[in-house]
Design a protein around this motif. Sequence first.
Motif: not given
Length: 287
Positions: A88, A108, A111, A141, A226, A228-229
């Motif tokens: 990630i 990050i 997630y 995202t 998945v 991921v933001s």
Amino acid sequence: MNQGQPLTLKLDNVQLSQVQLEQYRRDGHLVVPQVLLPTEVIAARPALMATANREREKLSNYERSVGASGSQFIYDLREIDPVVWQFIASPRLAQVAAELLETDRIRILHYNCFFKPAGGRGTAWHQDYLYIPLEAEKLITAWVPLVNLTAEMGLLTLASGSHRCKTADLATANQYSQGDLEQMLSEQGLQLTTVGNLAVGDVSFHSSLTLHGAPPNRSHQMRAVVAVSYYADEARIQDPEDYQLNSPGTLQSIAYRQHFLREYFPHLKPGDLAHTSDHPIVYQRMN
């Protein structure tokens, strides 16, 4: 935080074209082919699947059918498998996110593993910013498939241009039928866009302001994704109650934003830069 170091790939940086950048600005979302090597996705997949399967046990039957929880955080950056962290925190994912946000440094945020089982329910229409007390235009995202995705698997569907329409009507779009929603969006000059078939390595990016959802998974395979933001390093904490929204879900959204602030940024207050060691910089532009 049990994270290790961000993964270093022996690849050139992702080069986004001006056309791609303009498309993201116009639509609020963009599919970027082969951001990741299929081999690295496949290598990380067992750890991601194990994490998702373990955490999904905490969900209700309805939440497992949808592939997500609307009321709790179940994936914690502070206690994370090193292989999952390396995946990630991929610098290529983060670089594309930073380019689209037009920022030099990106952090990050969190997630999620959105695993929608065969026959799983549709995902309600929503805009991510309603649940996150950060500056909305500085949030993005990455929606990363772990398997090849086809149309019948319940692919991400987005209202192109809705990131420019921060309205209560869009925020409460789940109360409308699909036909009513399409008509409402059409009247605002918007259209629904499905990401289309995605191969392992392809990634779909969307703004926190972009209205999106997903239909049921009508295939016989798990839709393993998945999400991921990320947020720009210059993003600031927002007051959980300080946004214009007049809808039945207002109080629920405020409560979730308050919970988000307590869990992720417990020592910060509105106006502060969202800088914590739990949300490290994962990409920085080299001049």
